[in-house]
Scaffold this motif. Structure first.
Motif, short mmCIF file in Angstrom:
data_model
loop_
_atom_site.label_atom_id
_atom_site.label_comp_id
_atom_site.label_asym_id
_atom_site.label_seq_id
_atom_site.Cartn_x
_atom_site.Cartn_y
_atom_site.Cartn_z
N PHE A 76 -11.44 -3.36 -4.38
CA PHE A 76 -10.37 -2.40 -4.31
C PHE A 76 -9.60 -2.32 -2.86
O PHE A 76 -8.37 -2.08 -2.93
N TYR A 77 -10.41 -2.41 -1.86
CA TYR A 77 -10.14 -2.22 -0.27
C TYR A 77 -9.20 -3.51 -0.10
O TYR A 77 -7.86 -3.43 0.54
N GLN A 78 -9.39 -4.68 -0.52
CA GLN A 78 -8.44 -6.01 -0.34
C GLN A 78 -7.28 -5.52 -1.06
O GLN A 78 -6.23 -5.99 -0.65
N PHE A 79 -7.27 -5.18 -2.23
CA PHE A 79 -6.08 -5.16 -3.18
C PHE A 79 -5.19 -4.11 -2.54
O PHE A 79 -3.96 -4.46 -2.14
N LYS A 80 -5.74 -2.95 -1.75
CA LYS A 80 -4.96 -2.05 -1.40
C LYS A 80 -4.15 -2.57 0.09
O LYS A 80 -3.46 -2.26 0.21
N CYS A 81 -4.98 -3.18 0.69
CA CYS A 81 -4.53 -3.68 2.15
C CYS A 81 -3.34 -4.85 1.82
O CYS A 81 -2.31 -4.76 2.69
N ILE A 82 -3.51 -5.37 0.90
CA ILE A 82 -2.38 -6.47 0.34
C ILE A 82 -1.17 -6.03 -0.22
O ILE A 82 -0.06 -6.20 0.12
N ALA A 83 -1.26 -5.03 -1.09
CA ALA A 83 -0.45 -4.77 -2.10
C ALA A 83 0.21 -3.50 -1.60
O ALA A 83 1.54 -3.25 -1.98
N ALA A 84 -0.14 -2.63 -0.85
CA ALA A 84 0.36 -1.31 -0.38
C ALA A 84 1.81 -1.70 0.26
O ALA A 84 2.90 -0.95 -0.13
N PRO A 85 1.79 -2.63 1.56
CA PRO A 85 3.07 -2.63 2.17
C PRO A 85 4.05 -3.30 1.26
O PRO A 85 5.09 -2.90 1.31
N VAL A 86 3.65 -4.26 0.38
CA VAL A 86 4.71 -4.81 -0.38
C VAL A 86 5.15 -3.78 -1.41
O VAL A 86 6.43 -3.96 -1.46
N LEU A 87 4.60 -3.10 -2.35
CA LEU A 87 5.01 -2.30 -2.95
C LEU A 87 5.84 -1.18 -2.31
O LEU A 87 6.83 -0.67 -2.74
N TYR A 109 3.78 2.33 -8.53
CA TYR A 109 3.30 2.56 -7.45
C TYR A 109 2.29 3.57 -7.61
O TYR A 109 1.14 3.53 -7.07
N ALA A 110 2.70 4.87 -8.36
CA ALA A 110 1.68 5.76 -8.46
C ALA A 110 0.63 5.36 -9.40
O ALA A 110 -0.67 5.89 -9.05
N GLY A 111 0.73 4.36 -10.52
CA GLY A 111 -0.27 3.99 -11.13
C GLY A 111 -1.23 2.99 -10.42
O GLY A 111 -2.56 3.03 -10.36
N TYR A 112 -0.63 2.13 -9.40
CA TYR A 112 -1.57 1.34 -8.40
C TYR A 112 -2.32 2.09 -7.47
O TYR A 112 -3.41 1.91 -7.33
N VAL A 113 -1.92 3.43 -7.39
CA VAL A 113 -2.81 4.32 -6.48
C VAL A 113 -3.87 4.93 -7.34
O VAL A 113 -5.03 5.06 -6.86
N LEU A 114 -3.55 5.39 -8.48
CA LEU A 114 -4.41 6.18 -9.31
C LEU A 114 -5.44 5.36 -10.03
O LEU A 114 -6.57 5.65 -10.24
N ILE A 115 -4.98 4.41 -10.72
CA ILE A 115 -5.70 3.64 -11.71
C ILE A 115 -6.94 3.04 -11.13
O ILE A 115 -8.00 3.23 -11.99
N PRO A 116 -6.97 2.34 -10.21
CA PRO A 116 -8.31 1.73 -9.57
C PRO A 116 -9.24 2.88 -9.10
O PRO A 116 -10.56 2.58 -9.26
N HIS A 117 -8.95 3.97 -8.58
CA HIS A 117 -9.89 5.09 -8.29
C HIS A 117 -10.45 5.44 -9.83
O HIS A 117 -11.75 5.68 -9.69
#
Length: 146
Positions: A76-87, A109-117
């Motif tokens: 989840f940390y890796q996904f966040k670090c890579i995808a956050a700036p792109v999105l 973008y909101a789904g990307y933030v909430l669904i992994p949690h």
């Protein structure tokens, strides 16, 4: 500034805060497996790349259940670090150009933030131990002898 841009900036700031909390959580896995002095010695030997990626922690974790939990949070940390700036850049681009796709990108973008949690919360919940990440264990010397 439009409402969509403000909303995206707030979500992006929350995303950055989430990344910092994830970093601290991943560091806590190491602290739970080693002493404070051991953690300090490990961190002194690391390169900048390893300090950012945090991939040095997994070999030090002893319990298999904690390793699985660490892997989920690390992914989840890796996904966040890579995808956050792109999105974030995509949403800003569509919001600034006035494209009609802005709403859909914001929802993604909101789904990307909430669904992994939610996914991590579902997989980490242990109804027997009533603890989401770590089960409290008695020290072997403090257990009652039969």
């Amino acid at each position: 500034m439009s409402d969509a841009v403000r909303f995206v900036i707030v979500i992006f700031l929350l995303d950055i805060v989430t990344i910092f909390f994830l970093r601290e959580l991943l560091k806590d896995f190491l602290l739970g497996s080693c002493s404070k002095i051991g953690v300090r010695n490990i961190r002194e030997k690391l390169s900048l790349k390893d300090r950012i990626k945090l991939n040095y922690i997994e070999p030090y974790i002893r319990d298999e259940k904690e390793k699985r939990s660490f892997r989920r949070h690390y992914l989840f940390y890796q996904f966040k670090c890579i995808a956050a700036p792109v999105l974030f850049a995509a949403v800003l681009f569509f919001a600034v150009t006035g494209n009609r796709w802005t709403k859909y990108i914001v929802f993604i973008y909101a789904g990307y933030v909430l669904i992994p949690h939610l996914i991590i919360g579902i997989f980490e919940y242990d109804p027997i131990q009533k603890c989401t990440v770590h089960a409290m264990k008695k020290h072997p010397h403090k257990q009652k002898r039969k």
